[in-house]
Design an enzyme around this catalytic site. Structure first.
Site, PDB file in Angstrom:
ATOM      1  N   TYR A  40       0.837  -1.204   0.000  1.00  0.00           N
ATOM      2  CA  TYR A  40       0.000   0.000   0.000  1.00  0.00           C
ATOM      3  C   TYR A  40       0.864   1.243   0.000  1.00  0.00           C
ATOM      4  O   TYR A  40       1.861   1.307   0.727  1.00  0.00           O
ATOM      5  CB  TYR A  40      -0.857  -0.018   1.271  1.00  0.00           C
ATOM      6  CG  TYR A  40      -1.745   1.185   1.478  1.00  0.00           C
ATOM      7  CD1 TYR A  40      -2.817   1.453   0.630  1.00  0.00           C
ATOM      8  CD2 TYR A  40      -1.548   2.053   2.564  1.00  0.00           C
ATOM      9  CE1 TYR A  40      -3.654   2.544   0.845  1.00  0.00           C
ATOM     10  CE2 TYR A  40      -2.379   3.145   2.783  1.00  0.00           C
ATOM     11  CZ  TYR A  40      -3.441   3.379   1.921  1.00  0.00           C
ATOM     12  OH  TYR A  40      -4.266   4.452   2.133  1.00  0.00           O
ATOM     13  N   ASP A  55      -1.314  15.320   6.541  1.00  0.00           N
ATOM     14  CA  ASP A  55      -2.243  14.633   5.630  1.00  0.00           C
ATOM     15  C   ASP A  55      -3.509  15.471   5.460  1.00  0.00           C
ATOM     16  O   ASP A  55      -4.570  15.121   5.963  1.00  0.00           O
ATOM     17  CB  ASP A  55      -2.556  13.255   6.253  1.00  0.00           C
ATOM     18  CG  ASP A  55      -3.419  12.383   5.360  1.00  0.00           C
ATOM     19  OD1 ASP A  55      -3.567  12.707   4.161  1.00  0.00           O
ATOM     20  OD2 ASP A  55      -3.954  11.377   5.867  1.00  0.00           O
ATOM     21  N   ASP A  82      -3.471   5.185  -2.359  1.00  0.00           N
ATOM     22  CA  ASP A  82      -4.405   6.146  -1.777  1.00  0.00           C
ATOM     23  C   ASP A  82      -4.417   7.385  -2.678  1.00  0.00           C
ATOM     24  O   ASP A  82      -3.435   8.122  -2.733  1.00  0.00           O
ATOM     25  CB  ASP A  82      -3.880   6.485  -0.371  1.00  0.00           C
ATOM     26  CG  ASP A  82      -4.719   7.499   0.374  1.00  0.00           C
ATOM     27  OD1 ASP A  82      -5.664   8.042  -0.209  1.00  0.00           O
ATOM     28  OD2 ASP A  82      -4.398   7.736   1.557  1.00  0.00           O
ATOM     29  N   ASP A  84      -6.597   9.846  -2.324  1.00  0.00           N
ATOM     30  CA  ASP A  84      -7.379  10.871  -1.609  1.00  0.00           C
ATOM     31  C   ASP A  84      -8.742  11.062  -2.279  1.00  0.00           C
ATOM     32  O   ASP A  84      -9.494  10.122  -2.411  1.00  0.00           O
ATOM     33  CB  ASP A  84      -6.592  12.190  -1.528  1.00  0.00           C
ATOM     34  CG  ASP A  84      -5.430  12.110  -0.529  1.00  0.00           C
ATOM     35  OD1 ASP A  84      -5.428  11.187   0.311  1.00  0.00           O
ATOM     36  OD2 ASP A  84      -4.525  12.950  -0.602  1.00  0.00           O
ATOM     37  N   HIS A 109      -7.801   3.697  -3.896  1.00  0.00           N
ATOM     38  CA  HIS A 109      -9.019   4.040  -3.164  1.00  0.00           C
ATOM     39  C   HIS A 109      -9.208   5.540  -3.182  1.00  0.00           C
ATOM     40  O   HIS A 109      -8.261   6.311  -3.074  1.00  0.00           O
ATOM     41  CB  HIS A 109      -9.076   3.441  -1.753  1.00  0.00           C
ATOM     42  CG  HIS A 109      -8.133   4.018  -0.741  1.00  0.00           C
ATOM     43  ND1 HIS A 109      -8.265   5.279  -0.213  1.00  0.00           N
ATOM     44  CD2 HIS A 109      -7.060   3.478  -0.130  1.00  0.00           C
ATOM     45  CE1 HIS A 109      -7.311   5.489   0.679  1.00  0.00           C
ATOM     46  NE2 HIS A 109      -6.542   4.414   0.733  1.00  0.00           N
ATOM     47  N   GLU A 111     -11.884   8.729  -1.839  1.00  0.00           N
ATOM     48  CA  GLU A 111     -12.807   8.959  -0.720  1.00  0.00           C
ATOM     49  C   GLU A 111     -13.834  10.057  -0.995  1.00  0.00           C
ATOM     50  O   GLU A 111     -13.657  10.870  -1.908  1.00  0.00           O
ATOM     51  CB  GLU A 111     -12.000   9.275   0.547  1.00  0.00           C
ATOM     52  CG  GLU A 111     -11.264  10.585   0.513  1.00  0.00           C
ATOM     53  CD  GLU A 111      -9.965  10.564   1.344  1.00  0.00           C
ATOM     54  OE1 GLU A 111      -9.283   9.524   1.396  1.00  0.00           O
ATOM     55  OE2 GLU A 111      -9.639  11.619   1.921  1.00  0.00           O
ATOM     56  N   CYS A 119      -7.224  13.589   7.611  1.00  0.00           N
ATOM     57  CA  CYS A 119      -7.004  12.181   7.939  1.00  0.00           C
ATOM     58  C   CYS A 119      -8.338  11.607   8.393  1.00  0.00           C
ATOM     59  O   CYS A 119      -9.112  12.256   9.095  1.00  0.00           O
ATOM     60  CB  CYS A 119      -5.967  12.067   9.050  1.00  0.00           C
ATOM     61  SG  CYS A 119      -6.032  10.490   9.915  1.00  0.00           S
ATOM     62  N   ARG A 154     -13.910   4.787  -0.825  1.00  0.00           N
ATOM     63  CA  ARG A 154     -13.798   4.922   0.634  1.00  0.00           C
ATOM     64  C   ARG A 154     -14.879   5.889   1.096  1.00  0.00           C
ATOM     65  O   ARG A 154     -15.038   6.957   0.507  1.00  0.00           O
ATOM     66  CB  ARG A 154     -12.399   5.456   0.986  1.00  0.00           C
ATOM     67  CG  ARG A 154     -12.304   6.068   2.372  1.00  0.00           C
ATOM     68  CD  ARG A 154     -10.864   6.325   2.745  1.00  0.00           C
ATOM     69  NE  ARG A 154     -10.754   7.443   3.663  1.00  0.00           N
ATOM     70  CZ  ARG A 154      -9.606   7.865   4.197  1.00  0.00           C
ATOM     71  NH1 ARG A 154      -8.475   7.256   3.910  1.00  0.00           N
ATOM     72  NH2 ARG A 154      -9.588   8.900   5.015  1.00  0.00           N
ATOM     73  N   GLU A 184     -14.236   3.804   6.392  1.00  0.00           N
ATOM     74  CA  GLU A 184     -13.218   4.462   7.226  1.00  0.00           C
ATOM     75  C   GLU A 184     -13.708   4.698   8.640  1.00  0.00           C
ATOM     76  O   GLU A 184     -14.857   5.123   8.855  1.00  0.00           O
ATOM     77  CB  GLU A 184     -12.814   5.789   6.573  1.00  0.00           C
ATOM     78  CG  GLU A 184     -11.819   6.630   7.367  1.00  0.00           C
ATOM     79  CD  GLU A 184     -10.436   5.982   7.547  1.00  0.00           C
ATOM     80  OE1 GLU A 184     -10.371   4.829   8.018  1.00  0.00           O
ATOM     81  OE2 GLU A 184      -9.428   6.655   7.256  1.00  0.00           O
ATOM     82  N   ASN A 206      -9.435  -0.756   7.902  1.00  0.00           N
ATOM     83  CA  ASN A 206      -8.216   0.049   8.042  1.00  0.00           C
ATOM     84  C   ASN A 206      -7.738  -0.010   9.487  1.00  0.00           C
ATOM     85  O   ASN A 206      -8.263   0.682  10.354  1.00  0.00           O
ATOM     86  CB  ASN A 206      -8.521   1.496   7.625  1.00  0.00           C
ATOM     87  CG  ASN A 206      -7.332   2.418   7.793  1.00  0.00           C
ATOM     88  OD1 ASN A 206      -6.198   1.967   7.919  1.00  0.00           O
ATOM     89  ND2 ASN A 206      -7.582   3.721   7.787  1.00  0.00           N
TER      90      ASN A 206
HETATM   91  C1  LIG Z   1      -5.209   5.281   5.364  1.00  0.00           C
HETATM   92  C2  LIG Z   1      -4.854   6.721   5.363  1.00  0.00           C
HETATM   93  O1  LIG Z   1      -5.743   7.399   4.496  1.00  0.00           O
HETATM   94  C3  LIG Z   1      -3.448   6.960   4.814  1.00  0.00           C
HETATM   95  O2  LIG Z   1      -3.250   8.002   4.167  1.00  0.00           O
HETATM   96  O3  LIG Z   1      -2.584   6.131   5.079  1.00  0.00           O
HETATM   97  C4  LIG Z   1      -4.905   7.368   6.780  1.00  0.00           C
HETATM   98  C5  LIG Z   1      -4.117   6.601   7.803  1.00  0.00           C
HETATM   99  C6  LIG Z   1      -3.825   7.318   9.110  1.00  0.00           C
HETATM  100  O4  LIG Z   1      -3.748   8.544   9.132  1.00  0.00           O
HETATM  101  O5  LIG Z   1      -3.606   6.621  10.101  1.00  0.00           O
HETATM  102  C7  LIG Z   1      -6.366   7.517   7.194  1.00  0.00           C
HETATM  103  O6  LIG Z   1      -6.938   6.577   7.745  1.00  0.00           O
HETATM  104  O7  LIG Z   1      -6.927   8.581   6.910  1.00  0.00           O
HETATM  105 MG   LIG Z   2      -5.017   8.779   3.222  1.00  0.00          MG
END
Ligand SMILES: C[C@](O)(C(=O)O)[C@H](CC(=O)O)C(=O)O
Ligand SMILES: [Mg+2]
Length: 292
Positions: A40, A55, A82, A84, A109, A111, A119, A154, A184, A206
């Site tokens: 991933y 993030d 990811d 986004d 994925h 979202e 995040c 997501r 999520e 997750n």
């Molecule tokens: C999965 C996630 O989107 C990521 O970017 O790795 C994050 C992980 C995290 O911040 O722990 C998320 O869950 O938003």
């Molecule tokens: Mg992410």
């Protein structure tokens, strides 16, 4: 097999499929040699590690694709990326999907947060209307050239809208063509079971540390209906703690002797890199030339 086919095969062979975060090409190689079947690339991870950013939707398609290319060049495990929110409107999302396919990704994925995303495990997330996310998915599905390229939707809606609404959304996303659902920040056995029972596509759990979810074992998650278990940043967090210890030991103690046993050795590094194969080639193939 195309990357998408490999991902789908790994899903069939592993119930559930563990998908481990690989922050860079070398981590991906380690994950493979250790025996993992899928890797991933975390959006948060790219922002944090490659750009020193939080993030919060500040990285772009081009920022992420560089890391995708580095990883897929070094490791042939199927890579889930990811993306986004897909980085824009329908045409941008279509370009994202095509570029990800070309860069060798197996799956993505996307979202249902607004572009200025957060995040998934932080408060005050804002979600786009269901119809807008359905359009995002249609744009992504329509753009792929390999029908096996895996497009996961997501939903971040559970935190704001609750379980029923999150499931309604997930169903609409599947009807729009999503191959899987990433629910999520859901928390309990009942939540996982509710998603798995309502949908007949693979569900991703997750299991990120220090978030909303307990660190459930893959065995129980599998029993509850999860087809994929994601560990997005686990190795990255451990690497960071180790680096922190080394930096402070060097500063405080004046040498690194107290932390050497926390380090991967030169030989271990070389084994993962197949260093000795390269060296042998250097000695045999190029023995006479200046390239030596
Ligand atoms: C999965 C996630 O989107 C990521 O970017 O790795 C994050 C992980 C995290 O911040 O722990 C998320 O869950 O938003
Ligand atoms: Mg992410």
């Amino acid at each position: 097999m195309s990357p998408g086919q490999k991902f789908r095969q790994a899903l069939k062979d592993n119930k559930p499929l563990q998908i481990v975060g690989a922050i860079n090409a070398y981590s991906a190689m380690m994950a493979k040699k250790i025996g993992h079947q899928a890797i991933y690339l975390s959006g948060g991870g790219v922002a944090n590690a490659s750009y020193g950013l939080p993030d919060l939707g500040m990285t772009s398609l081009n920022d992420v694709i560089v890391d995708v290319q580095r990883i897929t060049s070094a490791c042939d495990l199927p890579l889930l990326v990811d993306i986004d929110t897909g980085w824009g409107g329908a045409f941008n999302i279509a370009k994202t999907v095509r570029d990800m396919e070309k860069a060798g990704a197996a799956a993505v994925h996307m979202e249902d947060q607004v572009a200025q995303k957060r995040c998934g495990h932080r408060p005050n997330k804002e979600i786009v209307p269901l119809e807008e996310m359905v359009d995002r998915i249609k744009a992504a599905v329509d753009a792929r050239t390999d029908s096996d390229f895996f497009i996961m939707a997501r939903t971040d809606s559970f935190a704001q809208e609750g379980l029923e609404s999150a499931i309604t959304r997930a169903k609409a996303y599947v009807a729009a063509g999503a191959d899987g659902i990433f629910a999520e920040a859901i928390k309990t056995e009942a939540h996982y079971r509710a998603f798995a029972e309502a949908l007949d596509v693979p569900i991703l759990a997750n299991i990120t540390e220090f978030g909303q979810t307990e660190l459930w074992n893959k065995k129980v998650l599998g029993e509850w209906g999860a087809a994929m278990v994601l560990y997005p940043l686990s190795a990255f967090r451990a690497m960071n703690k180790a680096a922190e210890n080394v930096y402070s030991a060097i500063l405080v103690q004046g040498d690194q002797t107290s932390v050497v046993d926390q380090m991967q050795t030169r030989m271990e590094l070389y084994d993962y890199l197949n260093y000795h194969d390269y060296e042998q080639k250097l000695d045999s193939l190029f023995a006479q030339g200046k390239n030596k």
